[in-house]
Scaffold this motif. Sequence first.
Motif, mmCIF file in Angstrom:
data_model
loop_
_atom_site.group_PDB
_atom_site.id
_atom_site.type_symbol
_atom_site.label_atom_id
_atom_site.label_comp_id
_atom_site.label_asym_id
_atom_site.label_seq_id
_atom_site.Cartn_x
_atom_site.Cartn_y
_atom_site.Cartn_z
ATOM 1 N N PHE A 62 0.814 -1.225 0.000
ATOM 2 C CA PHE A 62 0.000 0.000 0.000
ATOM 3 C C PHE A 62 0.845 1.272 0.000
ATOM 4 C CE2 PHE A 62 -2.473 3.390 1.952
ATOM 5 C CZ PHE A 62 -3.686 3.292 1.278
ATOM 6 N N PHE A 63 1.885 1.289 0.803
ATOM 7 C CA PHE A 63 2.663 2.519 0.999
ATOM 8 C C PHE A 63 3.842 2.620 0.035
ATOM 9 C CE2 PHE A 63 0.513 1.976 5.071
ATOM 10 C CZ PHE A 63 0.006 3.255 5.275
ATOM 11 N N ALA A 64 3.971 3.812 -0.549
ATOM 12 C CA ALA A 64 5.026 4.028 -1.535
ATOM 13 C C ALA A 64 6.423 3.943 -0.935
ATOM 14 C CB ALA A 64 4.833 5.398 -2.193
ATOM 15 N N THR A 119 5.851 10.551 -6.685
ATOM 16 C CA THR A 119 4.914 11.680 -6.619
ATOM 17 C C THR A 119 5.530 12.782 -5.755
ATOM 18 O OG1 THR A 119 3.811 10.523 -4.848
ATOM 19 C CG2 THR A 119 2.821 10.335 -7.009
ATOM 20 N N ALA B 169 1.797 7.979 1.417
ATOM 21 C CA ALA B 169 0.454 7.748 0.879
ATOM 22 C C ALA B 169 -0.360 9.030 1.035
ATOM 23 C CB ALA B 169 -0.233 6.601 1.608
ATOM 24 N N VAL B 171 -3.438 9.615 0.531
ATOM 25 C CA VAL B 171 -4.755 9.449 1.152
ATOM 26 C C VAL B 171 -4.680 9.559 2.673
ATOM 27 C CG1 VAL B 171 -4.697 6.918 1.329
ATOM 28 C CG2 VAL B 171 -6.904 8.085 1.047
ATOM 29 N N CYS B 172 -3.489 9.347 3.260
ATOM 30 C CA CYS B 172 -3.342 9.424 4.713
ATOM 31 C C CYS B 172 -3.443 10.849 5.244
ATOM 32 C CB CYS B 172 -2.043 8.769 5.169
ATOM 33 S SG CYS B 172 -2.134 6.984 5.066
ATOM 34 N N GLY B 187 -3.561 2.546 4.830
ATOM 35 C CA GLY B 187 -4.298 3.774 5.118
ATOM 36 C C GLY B 187 -5.538 3.961 4.281
ATOM 37 N N GLU B 341 -2.478 7.414 -6.507
ATOM 38 C CA GLU B 341 -2.765 7.574 -5.079
ATOM 39 C C GLU B 341 -4.134 7.054 -4.635
ATOM 40 O OE1 GLU B 341 -0.644 8.306 -2.862
ATOM 41 O OE2 GLU B 341 1.002 9.047 -4.099
#
Lengths: 158, 428
Positions: A62-64, A119, B169, B171-172, B187, B341
């Motif tokens: 999930f986390f980049a 990003t 992230a 969205v967090c 998240g 994202e």
Amino acid sequence: MNEYSQIDRVLQRYHYDSKALVNILQEVQETCKGRYISEATAEYVAERLDVTKSNVYEVVTFFAALREHPVGEVLIQLCNSTVCKVKKNIEVKNALEEALGIQMGETTKDKKFTLQYTTCFGACDVSPAVRVNKVVYGNLDRETTLALIAKLRREHCE
Amino acid sequence: MNRIQQLITANFDRYDGKDIEAYIRLGGFTAIKKAVEQGSDYVIDELKLAGIKGRGGAAYPTWKKWDAGRRRVAEQKFVICNADEGEPGTFKDREILKKDPYKVIEGMMISAYIFGAKKGFVYIREEYWDIQKTFKKAIEKANEAGYLGEGILGTDFDFTLEVFSGAGAYVCGEGSSLIESMEGHAGRPRIKSPRIGEKGYLGYPTLVNNVETLAGVTRILEMGASEYARYGTEKSKGTKVISVSGNVNRPGVYEVPFGVSLREIVYDVAGGVENDRPVKFLQLGGISGPLVPGSALDTKYAYETLDEKGFTVGSGSVVVVDDNNRIIDYLVSVSDFFYHESCGKCTPCREGKRQLTRLLKKFVDGTARLEDVNAIEKVANTMKHASFCGLGQTAPTAILSALKYFMPELWQLVEEGVHENVAEGEWK
């Protein structure tokens, strides 16, 4: 379990608190060869924290900032968000690819350099910018990018 | 009216951001003292008078949020500072955290005192890893000086503070996603209600505020709300810390009173456009904000005047884009960002972003047709109304504003594409 002693040290520092999983994995990743969370590492962390393997895997994917694949010694991340696009990050991209002989998303054969897009990391005031192993270099153009790569080569390849 | 003010950023470059003694000499910790001495009704009244609203982008009146929060009774309560500044084009919290961390810590103390929390977290994005380090040191020093810990200021107020690192992230930045990640999960946003003010971290009432909001609260109590409210406009009181970037001569973080015009921000504050080119458009309030055409530069930068035209203050970012840039390339970049994202939880956002990215790329390839414009509008509106959280709801904002202001340019791409394809015999 000698190879996992560094992981254990991180887990101890967090008192085996599974709530801190996101932060634990970030620190564990830095101790691993190739700076990524392998399946074996994920499994080990899951076991020690008494959470499911799928929970750890979900967080990693999930986390980049968490990686499921290894990267080179020098991870170069070029910002590809709006401001850097406007500030001609294409010139930086071309210079990076040319100097290293690889495309974005690839790692050099000697495993020294990895090129990636990322990003926005909040350095828009010095756009276009890259992060080199998390350290920001900004206001780049073709020349300064080539000079940066030359500097990194001296630091890591000699 | 001076175009640049230094209220919230008053301490910038007046101390190195590390020395707590220097912070105290500059008037530090007088705001929390006032809060403790005068009580929570006083603080709420001051915030109401100052009119400060959430500075992360949501713009919800701070006094309302705090007033509702302090009335909730629970075994435990938590405060969180949202320093997950992820809106592209936004870097003002970075500067506040770096140059005046104690003002944020003091703001958190005030929020905890009013809310009734003994424990707080500063959730700092991973990309600001160096700031995480300096902030941890600032917390240590505040502990040593007795401003954090037990029996603060000789009262029964106990409060400890901890840094939690984000992990990249976007969205967090949304409160419930942020909390999910603090509990060891991916998240993804939670369903509302209950709101996190009722059931947040570990299921307890949690008060989340943006970095600038907290620094602003400290400053307001320090100088007095009536003094603060002398700046700005009737409906948007005080000042806003903005991040200016893109095609300007002096990109950076500036504090401006509400009511300056966008033109003043671009030309007087940020030194004008690079190579004296005309402004094609601005994007305000982050990547989730609307595009403002160059023709609207005389609009005043205030909640009411921007809202009236469908624009927004949002995170306070001002991205300046000159006429060398094509609208379609910018939109593709916005779309790529959200495609990356989207957390994937809800269908409108996950699939909508995929379709918008695909459709926009047709304009770049020259294969777009008339019906693609309609399809973009339909997908964008569906996302806006049917997405689960703010990310999906605001992801198509830039595209919808482009359809409003830059339609001729998009039409031209369709027409050019048609001609090209006819010439190449590919048009069927």
